[in-house]
Enzyme design. Structure first.
Site, PDB file in Angstrom:
ATOM      1  N   TYR A 267     -13.255  -2.485  11.788  1.00 47.27           N
ATOM      2  CA  TYR A 267     -11.907  -1.918  11.650  1.00 47.27           C
ATOM      3  C   TYR A 267     -11.146  -2.078  12.962  1.00 47.27           C
ATOM      4  O   TYR A 267      -9.988  -2.517  12.971  1.00 47.27           O
ATOM      5  CB  TYR A 267     -12.000  -0.444  11.263  1.00 47.27           C
ATOM      6  CG  TYR A 267     -10.655   0.237  11.194  1.00 47.27           C
ATOM      7  CD1 TYR A 267      -9.827   0.071  10.085  1.00 47.27           C
ATOM      8  CD2 TYR A 267     -10.193   1.033  12.240  1.00 47.27           C
ATOM      9  CE1 TYR A 267      -8.585   0.679  10.014  1.00 47.27           C
ATOM     10  CE2 TYR A 267      -8.957   1.652  12.187  1.00 47.27           C
ATOM     11  CZ  TYR A 267      -8.154   1.466  11.072  1.00 47.27           C
ATOM     12  OH  TYR A 267      -6.923   2.070  11.010  1.00 47.27           O
TER      13      TYR A 267
ATOM     14  N   ALA B   2     -11.625  -4.234  15.310  1.00 50.86           N
ATOM     15  CA  ALA B   2     -11.337  -5.653  15.521  1.00 50.86           C
ATOM     16  C   ALA B   2     -10.194  -6.135  14.635  1.00 50.86           C
ATOM     17  O   ALA B   2      -9.345  -6.929  15.059  1.00 50.86           O
ATOM     18  CB  ALA B   2     -12.594  -6.482  15.259  1.00 50.86           C
TER      19      ALA B   2
ATOM     20  N   GLY C 294       0.815  -1.215   0.000  1.00 53.52           N
ATOM     21  CA  GLY C 294       0.000   0.000   0.000  1.00 53.52           C
ATOM     22  C   GLY C 294       0.842   1.255   0.000  1.00 53.52           C
ATOM     23  O   GLY C 294       0.536   2.231   0.693  1.00 53.52           O
ATOM     24  N   ALA C 295       1.908   1.268  -0.802  1.00 51.74           N
ATOM     25  CA  ALA C 295       2.893   2.353  -0.738  1.00 51.74           C
ATOM     26  C   ALA C 295       2.663   3.445  -1.766  1.00 51.74           C
ATOM     27  O   ALA C 295       3.500   4.321  -1.930  1.00 51.74           O
ATOM     28  CB  ALA C 295       4.303   1.789  -0.904  1.00 51.74           C
ATOM     29  N   SER C 296       1.533   3.422  -2.464  1.00 56.57           N
ATOM     30  CA  SER C 296       1.335   4.410  -3.523  1.00 56.57           C
ATOM     31  C   SER C 296       0.968   5.788  -2.992  1.00 56.57           C
ATOM     32  O   SER C 296       1.093   6.782  -3.694  1.00 56.57           O
ATOM     33  CB  SER C 296       0.246   3.933  -4.497  1.00 56.57           C
ATOM     34  OG  SER C 296      -0.993   3.798  -3.825  1.00 56.57           O
TER      35      SER C 296
ATOM     36  N   ASN D 174       1.569  -2.354   5.450  1.00 56.16           N
ATOM     37  CA  ASN D 174       0.895  -1.073   5.614  1.00 56.16           C
ATOM     38  C   ASN D 174      -0.486  -1.017   4.970  1.00 56.16           C
ATOM     39  O   ASN D 174      -1.346  -0.252   5.413  1.00 56.16           O
ATOM     40  CB  ASN D 174       1.774   0.037   5.015  1.00 56.16           C
ATOM     41  CG  ASN D 174       1.028   1.341   4.863  1.00 56.16           C
ATOM     42  OD1 ASN D 174       0.750   2.041   5.824  1.00 56.16           O
ATOM     43  ND2 ASN D 174       0.660   1.678   3.622  1.00 56.16           N
TER      44      ASN D 174
ATOM     45  N   SER E  96      -3.210   0.230  14.447  1.00 57.24           N
ATOM     46  CA  SER E  96      -3.945   1.454  14.755  1.00 57.24           C
ATOM     47  C   SER E  96      -4.190   1.524  16.249  1.00 57.24           C
ATOM     48  O   SER E  96      -4.308   0.485  16.919  1.00 57.24           O
ATOM     49  CB  SER E  96      -5.281   1.487  14.015  1.00 57.24           C
ATOM     50  OG  SER E  96      -6.104   2.546  14.491  1.00 57.24           O
TER      51      SER E  96
ATOM     52  N   VAL F  86      -3.230  -7.602  -1.686  1.00 60.24           N
ATOM     53  CA  VAL F  86      -2.613  -8.395  -0.618  1.00 60.24           C
ATOM     54  C   VAL F  86      -3.605  -9.336   0.056  1.00 60.24           C
ATOM     55  O   VAL F  86      -3.193 -10.230   0.807  1.00 60.24           O
ATOM     56  CB  VAL F  86      -1.947  -7.494   0.446  1.00 60.24           C
ATOM     57  CG1 VAL F  86      -0.809  -6.700  -0.163  1.00 60.24           C
ATOM     58  CG2 VAL F  86      -2.966  -6.588   1.136  1.00 60.24           C
TER      59      VAL F  86
ATOM     60  N   LYS G 263      -7.656  -4.424  13.516  1.00 58.48           N
ATOM     61  CA  LYS G 263      -6.377  -3.910  13.998  1.00 58.48           C
ATOM     62  C   LYS G 263      -5.977  -4.559  15.317  1.00 58.48           C
ATOM     63  O   LYS G 263      -4.781  -4.752  15.583  1.00 58.48           O
ATOM     64  CB  LYS G 263      -6.449  -2.386  14.134  1.00 58.48           C
ATOM     65  CG  LYS G 263      -6.596  -1.662  12.792  1.00 58.48           C
ATOM     66  CD  LYS G 263      -5.437  -1.954  11.842  1.00 58.48           C
ATOM     67  CE  LYS G 263      -5.495  -1.098  10.587  1.00 58.48           C
ATOM     68  NZ  LYS G 263      -4.333  -1.311   9.691  1.00 58.48           N
TER      69      LYS G 263
END
Length: 245
Positions: free
Chosen positions: A153, A155, A11-13, A87, A140, A65, A157
């Site tokens: 979300y 849960a 997720g590096a864009s 990420n 997070s 991913v 993390k």
């Protein structure tokens, strides 16, 4: 001539992933940029790398991913790896009490991206990591406090934080360290429109400001250098956690 270390950032864009990739580039890592669909933004990130450090090599690899097949294919193109940064993540704002709005599609996308994805990437990464490898999961503060954009979300993390602990224990004998960053709410392309949540977060921060993507990136690089640290969950949140416990 010393060979550069290699870091893969999923997720590096854009957003946090882009900031992490840039700081690793400045530190002399060859960078592998993973992206799911935003090829144009990934190309922009690659251009920023060249400006940050013209001596490094950058590679773009498209993969979702959350797909075991796509992750396996992506890693088949990577001969060796020193650092994996999990990420890639996704969420959407839904009131915690509004369970009817949490459709199966939203549930699956959140859990598959935020938890299944890091697991799949870790599974493949350790096959090509040598002694001293480092895995950093971007979780997070929501995984610690149960406060966030929606209950799934939070849960997802929390599960990622737990995965960090269990994998640190499992991979320690192989010399692979697994650590975790727990950011508070950070302004990115995904969250920029969440104005009410940002206002509330700033009011809760002991430092009077939220953490930035650059703060997260700095902490991530720091953890890769901490050779004696594994299983750590590092909060980077402007002190927001202090007001939530």
């Amino acid at each position: 001539m010393t060979k550069n270390k290699i870091a893969l950032i999923t997720g590096a864009s854009r957003g946090i992933g882009r900031a992490i990739a840039i700081i690793f580039a400045k530190d002399g890592y060859d960078i592998i940029i993973n992206y799911r669909s935003s090829e144009e933004e990934a190309n922009t990130t690659q251009t920023l790398f060249r400006e940050a450090n013209p001596s490094i090599t950058t590679t773009l690899l498209q993969a979702d991913v959350s797909s075991s097949e796509e992750v396996t294919t992506m890693f088949s193109r990577i001969p060796s790896l020193d650092v994996l940064i999990n990420n890639a993540g996704w969420s959407t704002q839904i009131a915690h009490g509004d369970l009817e709005s949490l459709s199966p599609e939203i549930y699956n996308r959140v859990m598959d991206t935020n938890f299944k994805g890091p697991y799949l990437c870790t599974r493949e990464a350790i096959k090509i990591m040598t002694q001293g490898g480092s895995i950093i999961n971007i979780a997070s503060l929501s995984g610690l406090t149960g406060r966030g954009s929606n209950v799934i979300y939070c849960a997802s993390k929390a599960a990622l934080i737990n995965l960090t602990t269990t994998m640190a224990r499992a991979l320690g004998p192989r010399g692979i360290r697994v650590n975790c960053i727990a950011p508070g709410l950070v302004e990115t392309e995904l969250t920029r429109s969440w104005r009410d949540m940002h206002t509330a977060a700033r009011e809760q921060c002991a430092l009077g400001r939220q953490a930035t993507v650059e703060d997260i990136a700095t902490a991530t690089l720091y953890l890769t250098k901490m050779q004696g640290t594994t299983g750590e969950v590092l909060k980077v949140d402007g002190g927001q956690y202090l007001e939530q416990v």
